[in-house]
Design a protein around this motif. Structure first.
Motif, mmCIF file in Angstrom:
data_model
loop_
_atom_site.group_PDB
_atom_site.id
_atom_site.type_symbol
_atom_site.label_atom_id
_atom_site.label_comp_id
_atom_site.label_asym_id
_atom_site.label_seq_id
_atom_site.Cartn_x
_atom_site.Cartn_y
_atom_site.Cartn_z
ATOM 1 N N GLN A 118 98.102 126.386 18.399
ATOM 2 C CA GLN A 118 97.558 127.204 17.320
ATOM 3 C C GLN A 118 98.515 127.251 16.137
ATOM 4 O O GLN A 118 98.134 127.059 14.978
ATOM 5 C CB GLN A 118 97.302 128.623 17.871
ATOM 6 N N PHE A 143 89.966 123.590 25.067
ATOM 7 C CA PHE A 143 90.775 123.904 23.910
ATOM 8 C C PHE A 143 90.680 122.715 22.956
ATOM 9 O O PHE A 143 90.340 121.607 23.364
ATOM 10 C CB PHE A 143 92.226 124.116 24.355
ATOM 11 N N ALA A 184 86.584 138.900 34.794
ATOM 12 C CA ALA A 184 87.991 139.127 35.136
ATOM 13 C C ALA A 184 88.502 140.354 34.400
ATOM 14 O O ALA A 184 89.146 141.229 34.972
ATOM 15 C CB ALA A 184 88.825 137.902 34.784
ATOM 16 N N TYR A 237 78.514 128.361 29.158
ATOM 17 C CA TYR A 237 79.799 127.794 29.479
ATOM 18 C C TYR A 237 80.126 126.694 28.476
ATOM 19 O O TYR A 237 79.236 126.123 27.861
ATOM 20 C CB TYR A 237 79.744 127.235 30.909
ATOM 21 N N GLN A 238 81.396 126.368 28.338
ATOM 22 C CA GLN A 238 81.811 125.463 27.279
ATOM 23 C C GLN A 238 80.958 124.201 27.141
ATOM 24 O O GLN A 238 80.545 123.864 26.032
ATOM 25 C CB GLN A 238 83.286 125.070 27.424
ATOM 26 N N GLN A 271 84.807 123.048 19.765
ATOM 27 C CA GLN A 271 85.407 121.798 20.248
ATOM 28 C C GLN A 271 84.572 120.603 19.800
ATOM 29 O O GLN A 271 85.085 119.605 19.289
ATOM 30 C CB GLN A 271 85.481 121.885 21.787
ATOM 31 N N ARG A 283 84.525 119.988 16.030
ATOM 32 C CA ARG A 283 85.757 119.339 15.623
ATOM 33 C C ARG A 283 85.695 117.835 15.930
ATOM 34 O O ARG A 283 86.055 116.990 15.119
ATOM 35 C CB ARG A 283 86.925 119.972 16.369
ATOM 36 N N VAL A 305 85.600 124.045 10.756
ATOM 37 C CA VAL A 305 85.348 125.482 10.929
ATOM 38 C C VAL A 305 86.527 126.238 10.323
ATOM 39 O O VAL A 305 87.672 125.900 10.624
ATOM 40 C CB VAL A 305 85.223 125.833 12.427
ATOM 41 N N ILE A 319 90.166 137.181 25.730
ATOM 42 C CA ILE A 319 91.556 137.158 25.332
ATOM 43 C C ILE A 319 91.915 135.868 24.579
ATOM 44 O O ILE A 319 92.780 135.856 23.707
ATOM 45 C CB ILE A 319 92.450 137.347 26.582
ATOM 46 N N ASP A 320 91.229 134.788 24.869
ATOM 47 C CA ASP A 320 91.544 133.516 24.224
ATOM 48 C C ASP A 320 90.989 133.426 22.814
ATOM 49 O O ASP A 320 91.444 132.613 22.016
ATOM 50 C CB ASP A 320 90.959 132.347 25.013
ATOM 51 N N GLN A 378 91.230 134.957 20.164
ATOM 52 C CA GLN A 378 92.117 135.025 19.004
ATOM 53 C C GLN A 378 93.151 133.911 18.987
ATOM 54 O O GLN A 378 93.794 133.689 17.974
ATOM 55 C CB GLN A 378 92.795 136.386 18.940
ATOM 56 N N TYR A 379 93.319 133.222 20.092
ATOM 57 C CA TYR A 379 94.302 132.142 20.101
ATOM 58 C C TYR A 379 93.657 130.772 20.108
ATOM 59 O O TYR A 379 94.320 129.758 20.146
ATOM 60 C CB TYR A 379 95.259 132.307 21.279
ATOM 61 N N PHE A 380 92.362 130.785 20.086
ATOM 62 C CA PHE A 380 91.653 129.535 19.919
ATOM 63 C C PHE A 380 91.905 129.049 18.496
ATOM 64 O O PHE A 380 92.269 129.849 17.629
ATOM 65 C CB PHE A 380 90.163 129.776 20.145
ATOM 66 N N ALA A 381 91.746 127.783 18.278
ATOM 67 C CA ALA A 381 92.006 127.266 16.945
ATOM 68 C C ALA A 381 90.742 126.664 16.361
ATOM 69 O O ALA A 381 90.219 125.723 16.923
ATOM 70 C CB ALA A 381 93.088 126.182 16.999
ATOM 71 N N PRO A 382 90.241 127.139 15.246
ATOM 72 C CA PRO A 382 90.686 128.363 14.574
ATOM 73 C C PRO A 382 90.282 129.591 15.371
ATOM 74 O O PRO A 382 89.293 129.538 16.088
ATOM 75 C CB PRO A 382 89.947 128.313 13.243
ATOM 76 N N SER A 383 91.052 130.634 15.207
ATOM 77 C CA SER A 383 90.792 131.835 15.996
ATOM 78 C C SER A 383 89.360 132.301 15.780
ATOM 79 O O SER A 383 88.817 132.195 14.686
ATOM 80 C CB SER A 383 91.781 132.928 15.614
ATOM 81 N N GLU A 423 89.534 133.948 11.956
ATOM 82 C CA GLU A 423 89.509 132.741 11.140
ATOM 83 C C GLU A 423 88.173 131.994 11.142
ATOM 84 O O GLU A 423 87.761 131.429 10.130
ATOM 85 C CB GLU A 423 90.585 131.801 11.696
#
Lengths: 407, 407
Positions: A260, A287, B80, B226-227, B260, B263, B269, B282-283, B285-290, B402
């Motif tokens: 990131q 990711f 979870a 799912y992804q 994904q 991109r 994005v 939780i992810d 915000q840390y995904f790119a872009p968040s 983002e």
DNA sequence: CTGAAAGCGCTAACAC
DNA sequence: GTGTTAGCGCTTTCAG
């Protein structure tokens, strides 16, 4: 209304016109019951909506068929996955699972071991966070325990560990193989992560073995193995004006933070810098770019841990269990290769000398340690003597994806 | 050796030279025990390493202080996180937690409800996957149940739901506010996700309210949230030659797959397409872009569910509980705003007519439904009569990052 | 304030 | 093959 309050075996017996014992016999699948009788009982059970009271059964039998699981934090994908695998394997083994968080505090962990939680369970799978090697005596309880992970290093316990050093070794070596020459590692000094020394060692050995000089300024600390720390690590690398072409992260969360932050700074992955993570968490492959990662094979970890614990609960030698047979040396065999030599403390970087070659192989390795019988065996009906404690090392493997691709 | 096998209260009594009852009194904090006596007992307990056998206690008392939790899949970040919150809140309420997976099969879910699992618990928090509204009678058991989520729509149950429609509504509206005009939604028809109709409705209403014409070809199905399904959805959008400038995803996993794939196809994005997810995992915000995402506030969901369940277990009116007081209307108050009107079936898209304005507000809303007393009350000592079932709606909020930025 | 006895629902001996 | 009894460890009357 289907179920009345507390339908008891006695109610069923009355309804079916048989004795209590006969109902018990039917419920427990005792073979020598007349078919007609069995049918009567079964019908009564259906009509009344009876199901056994496992609390009473437990009290009477002195065992509950419940396995305790104590892990630090379900929000970390690693533990969520591990828990999920453990619950599945326990279920397959016909046991229930009861959870008590570890890692809340030291007191909490001691309470899990010695408090009344223990009276609910037949055995415990424990991944402690606050208890350390010095607390080995705290594990002297009257039920079997299987430890998962490197925390609380003591030989006198059954334990399942993953191939930490080898995993990072391969991750690092793969970067070298792809042309990286200045490879940073992120996660040094990780607090409360007992496997950190092994991982650091794996990184260093890989560089040594491939003829790349160590540069400790490339060993970036991260107290908490979490995304923000990964982002910070990139900041550190930039601040020091260092050029790197590869980054090994001690877990996937760090790797996500790293990627990131790299992106934010306009660094391309994998073109400018290749990144590899650890855990192969479910997100790694989704990711962007998808993350190469070391898969610790948690399903095998779980299967092994549950099989081991069940063996101890049943007072049976682990090597007589199918799931473990291929993995545990026969009791007669002389002591096997010892894996991941017992680190005297978690002082990380200082003693990088040991690390037996064995830990770089790719197959299950087991060491037999200690010699005390399992306490469980002492009060199990099974006369079969239980041998010394066992440490199973589950092999991990590198999964390569976009983040380490060569273009 | 700290703990012998089965130190009993009797052992403690002998050691301390008092009667069994006195030990019990001390252990249970009975007030009228002489200080000297108490000390003797406490010392004996320490020396012997005694702790109460909760199995025996449960059998005798008819309650275990254990709450059952049954959720579908711990590997999904949503569950979870929910589990983690539930376990924490239960702990805070002085109860243990025992887990049984739901969602394995229909039989499995019925077994959780009616099998011997039930005898271990005082009450159950359930998020079913296979049971549906038609199975409402299956919930007639002799312990209280709190449902979480939209699955198994029936009024005659305590339930905690999140503000699904409103959440997606705001997510969609925010895209419009940022200039998007062709907005797709991904996740239509999601199998086993009962909140799908609400989410679709929220999307449609947002478009209606902002004057954008609906285009059902922009409503992209995804069976499994799912992804890979997210990635596929992008494939569908491209195959149809559609141009979109915004994508609303029914959960974060879909959003990650979408981003994904975008991109991979060279779509930027948020510059070319803005993406918003749901769950605020939780992810995100840390995904790119968040990733901008709707936060369902699972901690509040958990707190409410546990408080509600504990109230039922104790045979107490929920509105007398602190954690619920602000949220539950007084028993005397006439029926409150009804939230998320009971969808007669999960037939998704067809009836988009109801959806009361109330569900677009941002505060806790509660509806009282049914009138039967809780079964628990019937056999609790507390004479306090328990009122009808309650549905609490926990507000969700949009967290902007983002992936929906304006540049 | 403390002690003795009964019993929660079940299983394991041992009769019948 | 089936019934009877005792007791797992604890709390709860009810006496003292």
């Amino acid at each position: 209304m289907a179920a009345q309050r507390h339908v008891t075996m006695n109610d069923v017996a009355k309804r079916a016109g048989v004795s209590l014992k006969t109902v018990s016999n039917v419920v427990n699948g005792y073979r020598f019951v007349r078919d007609a009788t069995r049918r009567k009982v079964l019908d009564a059970i259906d009509e009344l909506g009876y199901s056994v009271n496992v609390v009473a059964k437990s009290l009477r039998e002195g065992r509950s068929n419940v396995i305790g699981i104590s892990l630090p934090d379900m929000r970390l994908p690693y533990f969520a996955e591990l828990y999920s695998c453990l619950a599945g394997e326990a279920r397959a083994a016909g046991r229930r699972v009861i959870f008590a968080p570890s890692g809340v505090s030291r007191t909490n962990e001691l309470d899990v071991l010695h408090g009344s939680f223990a009276s609910l369970i037949d055995g415990l799978i424990l991944s402690p966070k606050y208890l350390t090697g010095g607390d080995a005596d705290k594990l002297n309880v009257d039920y079997p325990i299987v430890l998962i992970g490197e925390q609380m290093r003591t030989n006198a316990r059954d334990r399942v560990i993953t191939e930490n050093e080898h995993g990072i070794y391969r991750a690092t070596a793969s970067l070298v193989a792809k042309g990286c020459r200045r490879i940073a590692v992120v996660g040094v000094g990780g607090k409360g992560v007992a496997s950190e020394p092994m991982r650091l060692r794996g990184y260093r050995h890989a560089l040594e073995d491939t003829g790349i000089a160590l540069d400790t300024s490339l060993e970036i600390p991260a107290d908490i193995w979490y995304q923000p720390a990964g982002a910070d690590a990139v900041g550190v690398l930039f601040r020091d004006g260092l050029r790197v072409d590869g980054i090994v992260c001690m877990n996937d969360l760090l790797a996500m933070g790293v990627m990131q932050e790299l992106r934010r700074r306009g660094v391309l992955v994998p073109d400018d810098v290749k990144v590899v993570g650890y855990d192969d968490s479910i997100d790694a492959q989704y990711f962007a770019p998808s993350l190469s990662s070391v898969d610790p094979d948690l399903r095998s970890v779980a299967r092994t841990a549950i099989a081991l614990l069940c063996a101890r609960i049943d007072g049976v030698d682990p090597s007589s269990i199918d799931a473990l047979r291929s993995v545990i040396p026969s009791p007669n065999a002389s002591s096997q290769t010892t894996v991941s030599s017992v680190a005297p403390s978690v002082t990380a970087a200082s003693e990088s000398s040991e690390s037996p070659a064995a830990s770089r192989t790719g197959s299950y390795v087991v060491s037999r340690t200690g010699s005390s019988r399992s306490d469980a065996a002492a009060n199990s009906g099974t006369p079969e003597s239980v041998t010394g404690y066992v440490t199973v090392t589950v092999p991990s493997k590198l999964v390569e994806r976009e983040s380490t691709a060569v273009r």
